[in-house]
Design an enzyme around this catalytic site. Structure first.
Site, mmCIF file in Angstrom:
data_model
loop_
_atom_site.group_PDB
_atom_site.id
_atom_site.type_symbol
_atom_site.label_atom_id
_atom_site.label_comp_id
_atom_site.label_asym_id
_atom_site.label_seq_id
_atom_site.Cartn_x
_atom_site.Cartn_y
_atom_site.Cartn_z
ATOM 1 N N THR A 7 -49.682 -5.567 -17.305
ATOM 2 C CA THR A 7 -48.710 -6.384 -18.028
ATOM 3 C C THR A 7 -47.594 -5.492 -18.521
ATOM 4 O O THR A 7 -47.639 -4.275 -18.358
ATOM 5 C CB THR A 7 -49.373 -7.092 -19.227
ATOM 6 O OG1 THR A 7 -48.504 -8.117 -19.671
ATOM 7 C CG2 THR A 7 -49.661 -6.143 -20.361
ATOM 8 N N GLY A 165 -39.610 -6.951 -14.768
ATOM 9 C CA GLY A 165 -40.192 -7.871 -13.793
ATOM 10 C C GLY A 165 -39.546 -7.780 -12.421
ATOM 11 O O GLY A 165 -40.184 -8.056 -11.406
ATOM 12 N N CYS A 168 -41.301 -3.949 -11.385
ATOM 13 C CA CYS A 168 -42.749 -3.705 -11.427
ATOM 14 C C CYS A 168 -43.529 -4.867 -10.810
ATOM 15 O O CYS A 168 -43.373 -6.012 -11.235
ATOM 16 C CB CYS A 168 -43.181 -3.500 -12.878
ATOM 17 S SG CYS A 168 -44.957 -3.271 -13.076
ATOM 18 N N THR A 171 -45.648 -7.097 -13.252
ATOM 19 C CA THR A 171 -44.935 -7.801 -14.324
ATOM 20 C C THR A 171 -44.232 -9.002 -13.724
ATOM 21 O O THR A 171 -43.502 -8.862 -12.744
ATOM 22 C CB THR A 171 -43.898 -6.863 -14.986
ATOM 23 O OG1 THR A 171 -44.570 -5.699 -15.469
ATOM 24 C CG2 THR A 171 -43.186 -7.549 -16.135
#
Length: 180
Positions: A7, A165, A168, A171
């Site tokens: 996360t 996001g 990654c 994410t």
């Protein structure tokens, strides 16, 4: 079965406000996305404290409960609750096995709490953890430095997670932002 993890959590104090953002992705092992809408950022202690976790989901829930208990025990004193929790986490053989990190904040204090006993307050009022943490941290620092008069804490937190996001794979763009 493997661990559920991965996360990104980002937190910022900016212009007298504070915000924390987290994405919703839960990954099983390194290959399968199991959930897109997990809520990893929460308000605690009558809505006066924000907490976000990165790491194993089950471990994080254990830590949330433990931290909330420390907040109650120390009447909402964030620094004291974090230090006492870190001491307990590091000193307990079973708790040391927990694989998670926490960012906790109130209107005046922002802290990273880890199982190695670390309680770290950043110099610049920005923290990020998790698989996309480095990307979110870099984005947040750039936004705060170069666009701070145009953006709120909430907007910086959301934009930092969106950038993480984009980069990654652990994410996603299902971003939850909480603010105080």
């Amino acid at each position: 079965m493997g661990n559920f993890h991965a996360t990104t959590i980002f937190a910022i104090h900016h212009n007298g406000k504070c915000a924390m953002a987290g994405d919703g992705q839960v990954t099983f092992g390194n290959a399968v996305v199991m959930k897109h809408t997990a809520r990893k950022v929460r308000k605690l202690f009558q809505g006066k404290v924000l907490a976000g976790f990165a790491g194993s989901v089950a471990d994080a829930f254990t830590l949330f409960e433990m931290f909330e208990g420390k907040l109650e025990e120390y009447n909402g004193n964030l620094q004291r609750a974090a230090v006492e929790m870190a001491k307990q986490w590091r000193g307990d053989k079973m708790l040391r096995q927990l694989e998670a990190m926490l960012i906790v904040m109130d209107e005046t204090t922002l802290l990273l709490v880890s199982g190695t006993g670390e309680v770290i307050e950043p110099d610049d009022g920005i923290l990020a953890i998790g698989s996309g943490g480095h990307y979110a941290l870099a984005a947040g620092r750039a936004l705060k430095r170069h666009a701070s008069e145009h953006l709120t804490a909430k907007e910086i937190a959301k934009a930092s997670l969106e950038i993480a996001g984009d980069i990654c794979v652990y994410t996603n763009h299902n971003i939850i932002v909480e603010e105080l």
